[in-house]
Design a protein around this motif. Structure first.
Motif, PDB file in Angstrom:
ATOM      1  N   GLY A 147       0.795  -1.214   0.000  1.00 26.15           N
ATOM      2  CA  GLY A 147       0.000   0.000   0.000  1.00 26.15           C
ATOM      3  C   GLY A 147       0.825   1.260   0.000  1.00 26.15           C
ATOM      4  O   GLY A 147       0.302   2.370   0.118  1.00 26.15           O
ATOM      5  N   ILE A 148       2.158   1.111  -0.137  1.00 29.06           N
ATOM      6  CA  ILE A 148       3.041   2.267  -0.214  1.00 29.06           C
ATOM      7  C   ILE A 148       2.981   2.825  -1.632  1.00 29.06           C
ATOM      8  O   ILE A 148       2.884   2.079  -2.599  1.00 29.06           O
ATOM      9  CB  ILE A 148       4.488   1.878   0.142  1.00 29.06           C
ATOM     10  CG1 ILE A 148       4.548   1.285   1.556  1.00 29.06           C
ATOM     11  CG2 ILE A 148       5.429   3.063   0.019  1.00 29.06           C
ATOM     12  CD1 ILE A 148       5.913   0.725   1.926  1.00 29.06           C
ATOM     13  N   GLN A 151      14.557  -0.559  -2.782  1.00 20.20           N
ATOM     14  CA  GLN A 151      14.286   0.704  -2.106  1.00 20.20           C
ATOM     15  C   GLN A 151      14.191   0.479  -0.603  1.00 20.20           C
ATOM     16  O   GLN A 151      13.345  -0.277  -0.127  1.00 20.20           O
ATOM     17  CB  GLN A 151      12.989   1.324  -2.627  1.00 20.20           C
ATOM     18  CG  GLN A 151      12.804   2.779  -2.216  1.00 20.20           C
ATOM     19  CD  GLN A 151      11.555   3.375  -2.816  1.00 20.20           C
ATOM     20  OE1 GLN A 151      10.488   2.778  -2.723  1.00 20.20           O
ATOM     21  NE2 GLN A 151      11.662   4.536  -3.428  1.00 20.20           N
ATOM     22  N   LYS A 152      15.067   1.121   0.134  1.00 19.06           N
ATOM     23  CA  LYS A 152      15.077   1.008   1.587  1.00 19.06           C
ATOM     24  C   LYS A 152      15.178   2.393   2.197  1.00 19.06           C
ATOM     25  O   LYS A 152      16.057   3.183   1.841  1.00 19.06           O
ATOM     26  CB  LYS A 152      16.257   0.143   2.044  1.00 19.06           C
ATOM     27  CG  LYS A 152      16.131  -1.315   1.622  1.00 19.06           C
ATOM     28  CD  LYS A 152      17.267  -2.167   2.165  1.00 19.06           C
ATOM     29  CE  LYS A 152      17.110  -3.623   1.754  1.00 19.06           C
ATOM     30  NZ  LYS A 152      18.202  -4.479   2.262  1.00 19.06           N
ATOM     31  N   ASN A 153      14.225   2.673   3.100  1.00 23.64           N
ATOM     32  CA  ASN A 153      14.168   3.976   3.764  1.00 23.64           C
ATOM     33  C   ASN A 153      14.133   5.125   2.765  1.00 23.64           C
ATOM     34  O   ASN A 153      14.756   6.173   2.947  1.00 23.64           O
ATOM     35  CB  ASN A 153      15.368   4.146   4.709  1.00 23.64           C
ATOM     36  CG  ASN A 153      15.413   3.080   5.790  1.00 23.64           C
ATOM     37  OD1 ASN A 153      14.372   2.714   6.330  1.00 23.64           O
ATOM     38  ND2 ASN A 153      16.598   2.583   6.079  1.00 23.64           N
ATOM     39  N   GLY A 154      13.388   4.888   1.666  1.00 26.80           N
ATOM     40  CA  GLY A 154      13.219   5.930   0.666  1.00 26.80           C
ATOM     41  C   GLY A 154      14.401   6.139  -0.246  1.00 26.80           C
ATOM     42  O   GLY A 154      14.411   7.076  -1.056  1.00 26.80           O
ATOM     43  N   LYS A 155      15.396   5.269  -0.160  1.00 27.78           N
ATOM     44  CA  LYS A 155      16.599   5.432  -0.968  1.00 27.78           C
ATOM     45  C   LYS A 155      16.777   4.234  -1.892  1.00 27.78           C
ATOM     46  O   LYS A 155      16.603   3.085  -1.481  1.00 27.78           O
ATOM     47  CB  LYS A 155      17.827   5.568  -0.060  1.00 27.78           C
ATOM     48  CG  LYS A 155      19.120   5.826  -0.814  1.00 27.78           C
ATOM     49  CD  LYS A 155      20.294   5.985   0.152  1.00 27.78           C
ATOM     50  CE  LYS A 155      21.598   6.242  -0.596  1.00 27.78           C
ATOM     51  NZ  LYS A 155      22.753   6.402   0.335  1.00 27.78           N
ATOM     52  N   TRP A 156      17.130   4.504  -3.135  1.00 24.59           N
ATOM     53  CA  TRP A 156      17.368   3.446  -4.102  1.00 24.59           C
ATOM     54  C   TRP A 156      18.788   2.913  -3.949  1.00 24.59           C
ATOM     55  O   TRP A 156      19.747   3.677  -3.866  1.00 24.59           O
ATOM     56  CB  TRP A 156      17.199   3.959  -5.530  1.00 24.59           C
ATOM     57  CG  TRP A 156      15.786   4.298  -5.905  1.00 24.59           C
ATOM     58  CD1 TRP A 156      15.255   5.542  -6.069  1.00 24.59           C
ATOM     59  CD2 TRP A 156      14.734   3.370  -6.182  1.00 24.59           C
ATOM     60  NE1 TRP A 156      13.931   5.459  -6.427  1.00 24.59           N
ATOM     61  CE2 TRP A 156      13.587   4.138  -6.502  1.00 24.59           C
ATOM     62  CE3 TRP A 156      14.632   1.982  -6.187  1.00 24.59           C
ATOM     63  CZ2 TRP A 156      12.356   3.556  -6.827  1.00 24.59           C
ATOM     64  CZ3 TRP A 156      13.420   1.403  -6.502  1.00 24.59           C
ATOM     65  CH2 TRP A 156      12.301   2.181  -6.817  1.00 24.59           C
ATOM     66  N   ILE A 157      18.895   1.578  -3.915  1.00 24.18           N
ATOM     67  CA  ILE A 157      20.201   0.930  -3.885  1.00 24.18           C
ATOM     68  C   ILE A 157      20.171  -0.255  -4.843  1.00 24.18           C
ATOM     69  O   ILE A 157      19.131  -0.894  -5.023  1.00 24.18           O
ATOM     70  CB  ILE A 157      20.574   0.447  -2.463  1.00 24.18           C
ATOM     71  CG1 ILE A 157      19.512  -0.522  -1.929  1.00 24.18           C
ATOM     72  CG2 ILE A 157      20.774   1.624  -1.520  1.00 24.18           C
ATOM     73  CD1 ILE A 157      19.874  -1.146  -0.595  1.00 24.18           C
TER      74      ILE A 157
END
Length: 342
Positions: free
Chosen positions: A200-201, A303-309
């Motif tokens: 749901g994000i 995507q983790k904590n709003g950051k793409w890796i």
């Protein structure tokens, strides 16, 4: 009688018939109507494209289109009211004015005239200037998708039957779709993060412009795009036809497709669409011919904590040619490797 007048008559006839069928007897369940089986009413195309039987995203997720929540009422125009209903001085009535209906189209399709540098919109044309009542309201046939060959009545040749005499038109006629040269803008979205969508994000993607892909569809070379997906670190790549509603009067030049650096690098298997450098994602720019045996060597992102890796050591992606399209043949690709068409 002009084409536009004829189209309007057909449009109104379809509207009257649909409305009569819906309201006669007071129940849509009691009386069927041809609009109820249309792509607009059912959104059937999403299920068709998504299904594992047609090579779609269900192969990656293992979840049905219903479980994914793709069939939502806001994505349907289930009744005539959704597009034609209007309220004037507190009273509800119907509108069949094509200029007014453009605002109904925007609710689902966005403001194409505002966002895209299209010669048709610039000339004041609206959606129904090109699209027909049959496309919008259906014809009683349950088409699988709007990408189904023969679905569209709308064709460039309907208005542009006599083409200018040019080398490009002479060589490409009947084998290359007009939009392959004249659709100027195309946005490719990388890395649809399915896990976030299911939670749901708000779904995040990485949009990239200035990339145009060439595919086969309905017997012609046409414009396409590439979509990539990540689900539980599993990956998938989909190629599909696209139409950006960004038509330019001046088409692409020969050297934008033929004998390019991209085609030369593809011949030696050195071309890459994406690469990760200095904590940023970069992409190539230009026209990319899609061939079946090419290793695209893509970068997939988590995507983790709003950051793409980048995903470390992602598995080989599933591959899907969606919506009745197919890759270019070896012969077609070889023609593109020469400095000019021949």
């Amino acid at each position: 009688m002009g084409t536009r007048t004829t189209t309007m008559i057909i449009f109104l006839a379809g509207l009257i018939f649909a409305g009569f069928s819906i309201y006669k007897g007071g129940s849509n369940k009691e009386k069927s109507n041809f609009y109820s089986s249309s792509i607009h009413a059912t959104n059937r195309g999403i299920g068709f494209i998504y299904s594992k039987e047609n090579g779609g995203l269900e192969r990656l997720t293992g979840k049905t289109v219903v479980e994914m929540g793709c069939y939502k009422s806001k994505c349907h125009a289930s009744t005539c009211d959704d597009c034609h209903g209007k309220t004037v001085e507190g009273k509800i009535s119907y509108s069949s004015d094509t200029a007014t209906l453009y605002y109904a189209c925007k609710k689902c399709h966005g403001d194409l005239a505002k966002d895209n540098p299209d010669v048709h919109f610039s000339a004041g044309m609206k959606c129904m200037s090109c699209h027909t009542s049959r496309e919008i309201h259906g014809d009683g046939i349950e088409h699988s998708s709007y990408m189904e060959p023969g679905f569209f009545d709308t064709k460039c040749i309907n208005c542009h039957g006599k083409l200018s005499e040019s080398l490009s038109h002479s060589l490409h006629k009947n084998i290359v779709d007009c939009i392959a040269c004249h659709d100027a803008e195309s946005t490719t979205c990388f890395n649809c993060h399915v896990d976030n969508r299911l939670k749901g994000i708000k779904p995040d993607v990485i949009p990239r412009k200035n990339l145009a892909f060439l595919l086969n569809h309905n017997g012609k070379v046409t414009l396409g795009n590439m979509l990539t997906y990540v689900y539980k670190n599993k990956t998938m790549v989909t190629f599909a036809t696209t139409f950006g509603h960004s038509i330019s009067k001046t088409g692409r030049k020969c050297d934008e497709c033929h004998g390019t650096q991209i085609t030369r690098e593809m011949q030696t298997r050195k071309f890459r669409i994406l690469w990760w450098k200095d904590d940023s994602l970069y992409n190539a720019k230009g026209v990319v011919p899609v061939i079946d045996d090419y290793d695209w060597n893509l970068v997939f992102m988590d995507q983790k904590n709003g950051k793409w890796i980048p995903v470390k050591k992602p598995p080989k992606p599933l591959l899907n040619y969606s919506g009745f399209c197919s890759p270019l043949t070896k012969t077609q690709f070889e023609k593109l490797t020469f400095p000019h068409a021949n």
